[in-house]
Scaffold this motif. Sequence first.
Motif, short mmCIF file in Angstrom:
data_model
loop_
_atom_site.label_atom_id
_atom_site.label_comp_id
_atom_site.label_asym_id
_atom_site.label_seq_id
_atom_site.Cartn_x
_atom_site.Cartn_y
_atom_site.Cartn_z
N LEU A 72 5.83 20.84 5.98
CA LEU A 72 6.01 20.04 6.36
C LEU A 72 5.53 19.16 7.88
N SER A 73 5.34 20.05 8.52
CA SER A 73 4.56 19.28 10.38
C SER A 73 3.12 18.43 9.59
N ALA A 74 2.72 18.77 8.84
CA ALA A 74 1.90 18.26 8.71
C ALA A 74 1.95 16.99 7.76
N THR A 75 2.68 17.05 6.65
CA THR A 75 3.26 15.74 6.05
C THR A 75 3.24 14.97 6.76
N LEU A 76 4.39 14.73 7.26
CA LEU A 76 5.24 14.39 8.56
C LEU A 76 4.66 14.07 9.04
N GLY A 77 3.32 14.57 10.31
CA GLY A 77 2.33 13.83 11.02
C GLY A 77 1.25 13.24 10.51
N MET A 78 1.18 12.51 9.07
CA MET A 78 0.81 12.30 8.72
C MET A 78 1.31 11.28 8.08
N VAL A 79 2.33 11.28 7.28
CA VAL A 79 3.38 9.51 7.34
C VAL A 79 3.71 8.89 8.03
N SER A 80 3.72 9.33 9.56
CA SER A 80 3.68 8.92 11.23
C SER A 80 2.87 8.04 11.22
N LEU A 81 1.64 8.64 10.84
CA LEU A 81 0.20 8.16 11.35
C LEU A 81 -0.38 6.91 10.14
N VAL A 82 -0.26 7.14 9.16
CA VAL A 82 0.11 5.86 8.08
C VAL A 82 1.12 4.97 8.11
N TYR A 83 2.32 5.41 8.43
CA TYR A 83 2.79 4.24 9.20
C TYR A 83 2.47 3.52 10.67
N ALA B 37 -4.59 2.72 4.46
CA ALA B 37 -3.89 2.60 5.93
C ALA B 37 -4.41 1.81 6.74
N ILE B 38 -6.20 2.36 7.10
CA ILE B 38 -6.40 1.74 7.80
C ILE B 38 -7.64 -0.08 7.27
N LEU B 39 -7.68 0.34 5.91
CA LEU B 39 -8.05 -1.17 5.49
C LEU B 39 -7.57 -1.84 5.17
N SER C 252 0.95 -0.88 0.34
CA SER C 252 -0.01 0.02 -0.10
C SER C 252 0.82 1.35 -0.11
N TRP C 253 2.04 0.66 0.38
CA TRP C 253 3.30 2.42 0.66
C TRP C 253 3.23 3.03 -0.95
N VAL C 254 2.88 1.86 -2.57
CA VAL C 254 3.48 2.57 -3.61
C VAL C 254 2.82 3.96 -3.44
N LEU C 255 1.07 3.03 -3.10
CA LEU C 255 0.53 4.16 -3.42
C LEU C 255 0.23 5.99 -2.51
N ASN C 256 0.60 4.92 -1.15
CA ASN C 256 0.77 6.72 -0.07
C ASN C 256 1.57 7.10 -0.06
N ALA C 257 2.66 6.65 -0.46
CA ALA C 257 4.10 7.52 -0.91
C ALA C 257 3.50 8.92 -1.64
N TYR C 258 3.11 8.68 -2.61
CA TYR C 258 2.57 9.66 -3.57
C TYR C 258 2.16 10.21 -2.88
N SER D 259 11.47 6.85 -5.14
CA SER D 259 10.78 7.91 -5.78
C SER D 259 9.11 8.69 -5.92
N ARG D 260 8.73 7.47 -5.45
CA ARG D 260 7.17 7.62 -5.16
C ARG D 260 6.90 8.81 -4.42
N ALA D 261 7.39 8.94 -3.22
CA ALA D 261 7.70 10.11 -2.53
C ALA D 261 7.99 11.45 -3.78
N LEU D 262 9.13 11.67 -4.07
CA LEU D 262 9.90 12.18 -5.23
C LEU D 262 8.85 12.72 -6.07
N GLN D 263 8.20 12.15 -6.69
CA GLN D 263 7.49 12.19 -7.99
C GLN D 263 6.12 13.44 -7.06
N GLY D 264 5.40 12.45 -5.71
CA GLY D 264 4.31 13.03 -4.83
C GLY D 264 4.64 14.90 -5.13
#
Length: 495
Positions: free
Chosen positions: A215-226, A422-424, A61-67, A117-122
């Motif tokens: 950055l705080s919003a993006t990293l916060g959501m990444v941490s939550l999804v992780y 991530a929840i599903l 699922s990170w292939v989608l979420n990283a982007y 690379s997917r994160a960089l694409q995003g």
Amino acid sequence: MATSKTLTRSAPAQAKRGQHPGISLAVIATTQLMVVLDITIVNIALPHISTALRFTPTSLSWVLNAYTLTFGGLLLLGGRIGDILGRRPTLMTGVLIFSLASLLGGLATASWMLLASRALQGIGGAIASPTAFALIATNFKEGPERNRAFGVYAAVAGAGGAIGLLLGGMLTSWLSWRWVFFVNVPIGLALAALAPLYINDSERHPGRFDLPGALSATLGMVSLVYGFIRAADKGWSDTWTLVSFAVAVVLLVSFLMIESRTPQPITPLRLFRDRNRWGGYVMMLCLAAAMFGIFFFMTQFIQNILGFSPIRAGLGFLPMSASIIVAAQIAARLQTKFGARPFMVLGTVLVTLGAFWITQLDVHSTYAGGVLGPTMTFGYGMGCIFVPVMLTSVSGVAPQEAGAATGLLNTTQQVGGSLGLAILVTVFATAQRNQLKAGAGHANPNQAFVHGMTSAFEVAIAFTLLAFLMAVFVVRPQARGHAPMTPQDKTVHNR
């Protein structure tokens, strides 16, 4: 003499700008198509990517979420960059970053390389997409010319999902999954070369970059999804699961504090004071969670359980995409007569029905008998909702905040989809693991997958029901005949 030569060299380029509106629009629309397309083009290739780079069912699922997390989290910042530094150079920068990331993704030989690379694409997409939208106002005269340009842009953006599914199937079937990334490289280089020749730049506006907020919003959501995905693999008592949730709370609370104190916040919190607006945002958050789940699980079900080839799987999603487009057109035309809320209510009912229908699938289901009906029902529901939610979310917004309101809705969709997926995936992995344990050595992997998928969609129904409650009890009816926001209004201060 040097000045004279400079003027001579730049004269042909200046002459091209504004005199070839067709080429200008093609560059802008293709940029948006490339960014939107990459949200879905990878879905069809997921089973092949999983095998080649040894992803687990949850880490896939990170292939989608990283982007989507970097794209959605930095979208508002990307619009602000274009306003301050100039939209044309910002567009070119975003496209080149996106192209480089696509090349690296196609060359990836390990899972971490693809995710990076997917994160960089995003990041590239977040810079290019809002800038492309705003450049229409810069390059086309207000009135019929600009309206036609917006019509083409909207059609391309709306069809991007369907095109991505079909193109992803073709490239994966005929070449390799790597070409769902490689295809962006020549297109991106061509766009970057044509932009300075045919696109007029915008006036630059002084302002500040709310980098700490972004950055705080993006990293916060990444941490939550992780945290959710880690819990699916290691359990809820795992140390890193708990640490990731704690970090997410700290970062997201910090984001709220930053936005409340920053003179030029990336997310004006006052936008949430209107109940219709925050109700629309919650609806989009919940519905995106269910929609991302449909694409993620159903592409694997159609290929791994039904045995479809990637290209047949891409064609199999076309009825759903068509139903979204048809319903959206109907809702857009009739909203001035009936108002937004009836379509929101109808849409959430249809989406809930579609999600419930998916829970009835089993290993013996067929495409025509089990997949076509629920996906089209879901598509009609989403089509009913898109336009009303968008117009409700920007209704009554001050002109200088129209771009922020629209961008926040797009951000909500991307972040909501990532968090919901991530929840599903967590529910899926737990249910699948329990099914395999119950069957011991006689467990059927296909049955375990379907059990996990249908369990995940039982939770997705909770998301869609919450969206239904927003439509019924939170969103207030608007006066009939309320005129939708014009394309000109949408471009004002697009940030």
